[in-house]
Design a protein around this motif. Sequence first.
Motif, short mmCIF file in Angstrom:
data_model
loop_
_atom_site.label_atom_id
_atom_site.label_comp_id
_atom_site.label_asym_id
_atom_site.label_seq_id
_atom_site.Cartn_x
_atom_site.Cartn_y
_atom_site.Cartn_z
N GLY A 104 0.79 -1.22 0.00
CA GLY A 104 0.00 0.00 0.00
C GLY A 104 0.81 1.27 0.00
N MET A 105 2.13 1.17 0.20
CA MET A 105 2.97 2.36 0.19
C MET A 105 3.44 2.64 -1.23
N SER A 106 3.25 3.87 -1.70
CA SER A 106 3.71 4.25 -3.03
C SER A 106 5.21 4.49 -3.01
N ILE A 107 5.89 3.99 -4.02
CA ILE A 107 7.32 4.23 -4.18
C ILE A 107 7.55 4.92 -5.51
N VAL A 108 8.04 6.14 -5.45
CA VAL A 108 8.46 6.85 -6.66
C VAL A 108 9.97 6.98 -6.58
N ALA A 109 10.61 6.96 -7.73
CA ALA A 109 12.08 6.95 -7.71
C ALA A 109 12.63 7.70 -8.90
N SER A 110 13.78 8.29 -8.67
CA SER A 110 14.50 8.98 -9.73
C SER A 110 15.79 8.21 -9.99
N GLY A 111 16.90 8.88 -10.03
CA GLY A 111 18.16 8.20 -10.15
C GLY A 111 18.97 8.52 -11.37
N HIS A 112 18.38 9.26 -12.33
CA HIS A 112 19.15 9.53 -13.55
C HIS A 112 20.03 10.77 -13.35
N THR A 113 21.32 10.55 -13.45
CA THR A 113 22.29 11.62 -13.21
C THR A 113 23.03 12.03 -14.48
N SER A 114 22.88 11.26 -15.54
CA SER A 114 23.61 11.54 -16.77
C SER A 114 23.01 12.70 -17.54
N ASP A 115 23.86 13.41 -18.29
CA ASP A 115 23.37 14.42 -19.23
C ASP A 115 22.98 13.79 -20.56
N ASP A 116 23.50 12.61 -20.85
CA ASP A 116 23.25 11.93 -22.12
C ASP A 116 21.87 11.26 -22.10
N LEU A 117 21.02 11.61 -23.05
CA LEU A 117 19.64 11.10 -23.06
C LEU A 117 19.58 9.60 -23.24
N GLU A 118 20.46 9.03 -24.07
CA GLU A 118 20.41 7.59 -24.31
C GLU A 118 20.83 6.82 -23.05
N VAL A 119 21.77 7.36 -22.31
CA VAL A 119 22.16 6.73 -21.04
C VAL A 119 21.00 6.84 -20.05
N GLN A 120 20.34 7.98 -20.03
CA GLN A 120 19.17 8.16 -19.15
C GLN A 120 18.10 7.11 -19.45
N ILE A 121 17.85 6.88 -20.73
CA ILE A 121 16.82 5.91 -21.14
C ILE A 121 17.20 4.50 -20.68
N LYS A 122 18.47 4.14 -20.92
CA LYS A 122 18.94 2.80 -20.54
C LYS A 122 18.81 2.59 -19.04
N GLU A 123 19.23 3.56 -18.26
CA GLU A 123 19.17 3.41 -16.81
C GLU A 123 17.74 3.45 -16.30
N ALA A 124 16.92 4.33 -16.88
CA ALA A 124 15.52 4.44 -16.44
C ALA A 124 14.77 3.13 -16.65
N LYS A 125 15.04 2.46 -17.76
CA LYS A 125 14.37 1.18 -18.03
C LYS A 125 14.65 0.19 -16.90
N ALA A 126 15.87 0.16 -16.44
CA ALA A 126 16.23 -0.76 -15.35
C ALA A 126 15.51 -0.39 -14.06
N PHE A 127 15.41 0.91 -13.77
CA PHE A 127 14.71 1.33 -12.56
C PHE A 127 13.22 1.02 -12.65
N ILE A 128 12.62 1.26 -13.81
CA ILE A 128 11.19 1.02 -14.00
C ILE A 128 10.84 -0.45 -13.85
N GLU A 129 11.75 -1.31 -14.29
CA GLU A 129 11.51 -2.76 -14.21
C GLU A 129 11.39 -3.27 -12.78
N THR A 130 11.82 -2.47 -11.80
CA THR A 130 11.68 -2.89 -10.40
C THR A 130 10.24 -2.83 -9.92
N GLY A 131 9.35 -2.17 -10.69
CA GLY A 131 7.93 -2.10 -10.32
C GLY A 131 7.52 -0.85 -9.58
#
Length: 306
Positions: free
Chosen positions: A73-100
């Motif tokens: 019941g607790m909502s978890i929102v998360a960030s974590g992208h520190t790169s300036d490069d958009l493609e790196v941001q996308i790659k890392e974000a996909k991994a974070f999103i996959e955690t649910g």
Amino acid sequence: MKNINNGVYPTMVTPFTADNKIDYPGVKALIDWYTEKGVDGIFAICQSSEIFFLSFEERLELLKFIMANKPEGMSIVASGHTSDDLEVQIKEAKAFIETGIDAYVFISNRFATADESDDVLFERMEYVANSLPDVAFGVYECPYPYKRELTPYILKKMAQSGKYTFIKDTCCSLDKIKAKLEAIEGSSIKLYNANSATLLESLKLGCHGFSGVMANFHPDLYSKLIKANEEGNDEKAQLLQNIVGFFSVAECQCYPVNAKYYISLDGVDITYNARTRSADELTPARKLEIDQMYALTKELEKKFDL
């Protein structure tokens, strides 16, 4: 799109061991402490988590651990992208999103430099969002390395897109908050104020909760403030506002070291080590300030039955 709870979202700090590694028993104890204090969600892998001083592997491992140990019941929102490069941001974000996680939170200053326009920012943000799995998104006005506030103009664009649900607002201005709320009215976007002093008035304007560093000191008082406001108990809400607003001067001391120390005073077995700054900055005099704030908090809770 998952539903995001209204209420209190601490910007989760990262406990470290004496040899500067992530203290996972401490992380679990911290999650339990947040839960006992009645928070509605956690903003994980954010600046308070010291993300600019964690490797990608550490950020991902930490988020996986948080998701495996979060209460139902607790909502978890998360960030974590520190790169300036958009493609790196996308790659890392996909991994974070996959955690649910319930929402993936962009950092506004990662998409444009200080001298680039809102249109550039939104174009890049939409490019990244459209490259990611179907998940709710948020935006955090992170003050490091520079603060990029979201204007009503860009918030209207975000509202029209229908992709966004969580805004961590750091403008510290009721006039700006009012304009932002008007820009997102009727949309899926919820705005969470990070500034303690303006919290109660911002709730009356329509803010959906609190997500700030001071929820790492006494999250229960913020939860009670929000509840008192919802119930129309103006006297109690104002008393709580006066307490948390004044105590928020601790932000200017040596955060997050002082927050970790405060949490340890409340029985959570963590050190106050940090990677962003030296624990030695918490001098004996500064420790006394936090000791006294903790003691006064407990006295006020007892005296006013908070």
